[in-house]
Each structure stands twice: as C-alpha cells, then as structure tokens.
Design an enzyme around this catalytic site. Sequence first.
Site, PDB file in Angstrom:
ATOM      1  N   HIS A   1     -16.501  19.882  38.195  1.00 25.31           N
ATOM      2  CA  HIS A   1     -16.673  20.366  36.807  1.00 25.31           C
ATOM      3  C   HIS A   1     -17.854  21.311  36.680  1.00 25.31           C
ATOM      4  O   HIS A   1     -18.920  21.084  37.243  1.00 25.31           O
ATOM      5  CB  HIS A   1     -16.701  19.230  35.790  1.00 25.31           C
ATOM      6  CG  HIS A   1     -17.901  18.321  35.848  1.00 25.31           C
ATOM      7  ND1 HIS A   1     -19.070  18.596  35.166  1.00 25.31           N
ATOM      8  CD2 HIS A   1     -18.095  17.137  36.461  1.00 25.31           C
ATOM      9  CE1 HIS A   1     -19.931  17.591  35.367  1.00 25.31           C
ATOM     10  NE2 HIS A   1     -19.370  16.701  36.154  1.00 25.31           N
TER      11      HIS A   1
ATOM     12  N   ASP B   1     -24.952  17.296  39.478  1.00 24.43           N
ATOM     13  CA  ASP B   1     -23.832  16.950  38.581  1.00 24.43           C
ATOM     14  C   ASP B   1     -23.511  18.129  37.678  1.00 24.43           C
ATOM     15  O   ASP B   1     -24.109  18.262  36.624  1.00 24.43           O
ATOM     16  CB  ASP B   1     -24.200  15.713  37.754  1.00 24.43           C
ATOM     17  CG  ASP B   1     -23.046  15.224  36.904  1.00 24.43           C
ATOM     18  OD1 ASP B   1     -21.905  15.652  37.138  1.00 24.43           O
ATOM     19  OD2 ASP B   1     -23.302  14.422  35.993  1.00 24.43           O
TER      20      ASP B   1
ATOM     21  N   GLU C   1     -16.205  18.329  31.393  1.00 24.65           N
ATOM     22  CA  GLU C   1     -15.954  16.962  31.847  1.00 24.65           C
ATOM     23  C   GLU C   1     -16.799  16.006  31.025  1.00 24.65           C
ATOM     24  O   GLU C   1     -16.395  14.899  30.710  1.00 24.65           O
ATOM     25  CB  GLU C   1     -16.327  16.834  33.342  1.00 24.65           C
ATOM     26  CG  GLU C   1     -16.014  15.470  33.960  1.00 24.65           C
ATOM     27  CD  GLU C   1     -17.174  14.492  33.898  1.00 24.65           C
ATOM     28  OE1 GLU C   1     -16.962  13.306  34.171  1.00 24.65           O
ATOM     29  OE2 GLU C   1     -18.298  14.889  33.563  1.00 24.65           O
ATOM     30  N   GLU C   2     -18.004  16.460  30.659  1.00 16.21           N
ATOM     31  CA  GLU C   2     -18.999  15.527  30.120  1.00 16.21           C
ATOM     32  C   GLU C   2     -18.642  14.963  28.744  1.00 16.21           C
ATOM     33  O   GLU C   2     -18.954  13.817  28.459  1.00 16.21           O
ATOM     34  CB  GLU C   2     -20.382  16.194  30.060  1.00 16.21           C
ATOM     35  CG  GLU C   2     -20.936  16.616  31.424  1.00 16.21           C
ATOM     36  CD  GLU C   2     -21.273  15.454  32.350  1.00 16.21           C
ATOM     37  OE1 GLU C   2     -21.012  14.296  31.987  1.00 16.21           O
ATOM     38  OE2 GLU C   2     -21.792  15.711  33.453  1.00 16.21           O
TER      39      GLU C   2
ATOM     40  N   HIS D   1     -27.665  13.393  34.655  1.00 14.87           N
ATOM     41  CA  HIS D   1     -27.746  13.678  33.207  1.00 14.87           C
ATOM     42  C   HIS D   1     -29.178  13.870  32.695  1.00 14.87           C
ATOM     43  O   HIS D   1     -29.461  13.548  31.546  1.00 14.87           O
ATOM     44  CB  HIS D   1     -27.083  12.558  32.393  1.00 14.87           C
ATOM     45  CG  HIS D   1     -25.606  12.440  32.633  1.00 14.87           C
ATOM     46  ND1 HIS D   1     -24.830  11.496  32.001  1.00 14.87           N
ATOM     47  CD2 HIS D   1     -24.761  13.147  33.425  1.00 14.87           C
ATOM     48  CE1 HIS D   1     -23.566  11.626  32.401  1.00 14.87           C
ATOM     49  NE2 HIS D   1     -23.507  12.629  33.271  1.00 14.87           N
TER      50      HIS D   1
HETATM   51 ZN   LIG Z   1     -20.233  14.911  36.788  1.00 12.47          ZN
END
Ligand SMILES: [Zn+2]
Length: 458
Positions: free
Chosen positions: A280, A292, A326-327, A424
């Site tokens: 993503h 991420d 995606e988040e 995150h």
């Molecule tokens: Zn991710």
Amino acid sequence: MRSLKWTYIFLVLSVFSSLFAQDQDSVIIKNLFDEALSSNTAYENLRHLSEQIGPRLSGSPQAAAAVEYTKQILESMDLDSVYLQKVKVPYWLDKGTEAAVVSPICGTKIVNTCALGLSVGTGKNGIEAEVIEVKSFEEMDELGKEKIGGNIVFFNQAMNPKRLNPLRAYSEVSKYRTQGAKEAARYGAVAVVVRSLTFTIDEYPHTGSMYYDPSIPKIPASAICTQHAELLSAWLKKDPHLKFHLKMNCRQMPDAVSHNVIGEIKGSEFPDEIIVVGAHLDSWHISPGAHDDGAGCVHAIEVLRLLKKQNIRPRHTIRAVLFMDEEIMQSGGKEYAAVANKNNEKHLVALESDGGGDLPIGFSIDADDPVIAKIQAFEEHLNPYGVYYIKKGWGGVDIGPLKKKCVPLIGLNSNLQRYMEYHHSANDTFDKINMRELQLGAASMAALVYLCDKYGLD
Ligand SMILES: [Zn+2]
C-alpha cells in the site's frame, strides 16, 4: 522386454530433466538475489518516497505525489503497461494535537499525543477534564456512568511483552484504540486518550484507525506516547483530580479521487492469468511510512525490475499493484478486486508485502491445503537465502478482497521484533531501513513469483 527398456529410458530422462530444471531454477534464483543485493535501486526509491514525499495519507497532496512518483518509476522500467486505477478515498485532515496535564501538585506538563485516524476534533478551545485511568473495558463497565461521565478515559493497557509474535500482542490490545472512543462515550466520557501500541517506552505517539458507532455521540480520540502514559499514570496516583487539556484540530473532508498505481509484464503463455505483487502506497499523516508500507511498495516494484533484468519472460502476467488507502477504508484493495471481478480477470495468486522492510523470514499463505502444499514445495529454493518457512496463515489486507474469487493469498513475513517501534508513528523514518534486509525481501518475493509463474498452482 522391449517396453520395459523404453520405460527405463523414459524414467532416466525424466529424472535428468527434472534435475536440470531444478538446477536451472537454482541458477535463476541466485541471479535474482545477486542482482537485488548489488543494486541500491529499491533503497533509493524508498529514500525518495519517505524523505522527499513523506507522510501520504489518502486524499492528501502527498498521496497524489506518491502516485505520480511511483508511476514515473514504473514508466521508466520498460514494462508492457503502466496505468492508474481510479479510487474514491476518504480524506481525513489533521492539523495537529496539543495536550498537557495541569495539576497544582504535579505542575503543568506537556505530553506527546496525536489524533487517532478519523477522530473528530475538540473545537478550537480544546477539552479540559479529569482523567479516569482504566486497563480494560471491564474495568470501565464497573466504574459506570457516574465515575466516567464528563471525564476523559485513559486506556493504559500495555502490549504483553511475553508474546513472541508482536502482532499477537498488538491485536490483543488494539481494541482500545479502535473501539475505545465509542465504548467510553456510552458512559458519557468527553474524550479518550489511548496508550500507544508499542513495546518500547519512548516519546512517539502511534496513531491508527478508530471507529464510531452512529448511534453513540462521537468524542475525540487520541494516542499518548508510552513514556507519557507511564508518567500520567504516576501523576494520577499523586493527584487523582489533575486536569488533562486536549486540543485536536482534525476533521473529515469530502471524499477525494486517488489512484492505485499498476505496472505489468505481460505473460507469454497466459497473458490473461495474473500474478499480483502488491503493497500500500498511503501512510499515516504523522508517519513517513518507510516501513509501513513504503518498503512493501519498493519490494513490489523491485520484483518487476529483477525479473526484467534477468530477461525472464513470465508465462503469466506479473502485475505490481500499489494500493491506495489501506489505512482508513482499504478502498484501493476493494476497488481493485471489484474491477477484477467486473472484467472477469483470472488471478493465479496474489502476494503482498505489508510487514515492513526488516529481514524476511518466511511466507504465510491463505489458501486451500493442496495449493499451500504446492507452494511449500518451493521452500527448498528459498531456504538458502534465510527464508526458512512457508506455512498456512495471513495473506494481506489489500489483496484480501480477492479471496472471494478464491485467489490464493500470500504474505511476506519479515522479522517483526522492531516493527512496532515504528508502526504508525513519526519514528517510521528511512534511517530505520537496512538496505540489505530490504533487498532480501524483494529478492525473496521475486524468487517466489518466478516459481509460481513457472510451475503454476493447479
Ligand atoms: Zn501497512
């Protein structure tokens, strides 16, 4: 007698040809790893994505810049096609959070917090209230409306450090982040502050998605860094009536148009059968998203580059997909599957990298047992490179919607022991990326894609 002789010759030839194929596979896989380990292409792509573009939440101008940047990379690779797939995405805008503890006993202390994704703001004057610390929903239920009403609920449940699998520890307590606000609002809380989801005691607040219940008032939801969660708990013991001041400047904007970014090498024998390799492109608003999931994006792009560099003409179409959003709502993954369904596309398998760019250790597969067994047969080719298992398990969020079409899903598993330190948060920066571990991830995926393509999964 004669037929026995021919059977014997046939057997000998098959053994030789299978040994030759195995040997040929070993050579090709070694070449894929050699190329990955001697090129800094993926690493430098990731440097740009995380340092020049940075946080790229869906709907934001940075997300649009990430779409443009990765499309340009794919266009420079001489692929058979590169295109954008339109996706309607949520756009939640956060202009920052301020928080402080105010106490005649402990003094005034600034604490590090951030808004949780999709939270409402506090209004420009902020919220000031006393704090009720709890470790579980059950504890909150016992306190009830009388104690909770008008106060801020502080969910201070740490991740269990005894869990060997960090994702297990994460999933045990993430409910306080995702559901805490709506549960506390049932008892009349005015806001929630949730301990950040990481084992490490540090100064970074970690955001993530949270959800409201339309039938319950929406209250602001924030995360506090672990270091200040520990301090707040200690201060509350000294002064149970201390005040917490929270000002959050975030709001929901109208949905925006964004894109999944797609590049592909057409299959020579089965151009209509697709192998997806995905990740993503979006990251949280406070996070440069190096691990991420910037790492996953450059993994996916690198798989195509490695195959092309070895002049491998795949039998099936190999398609890299960089999913948007995606988040928050996973809209990119849903849209991709909807379009695939509408166009009646056949997917042989989908592989996702969304566990960061640390050392790859295995693959987990969400598929029927015979398919898993077929993929497990490839394990011997990957073992020499430190990928030591292929087992039943989780595929990935973005490729998840393809499951309805019975597509086998595979997730790249990396060593996750450091992952929660970045996840995150503003700590997910490029300097946390180890180039060789990143390269090994891409090569492992390329090798698995090569094997799935060559031998099929039927
Ligand atoms: Zn991710």
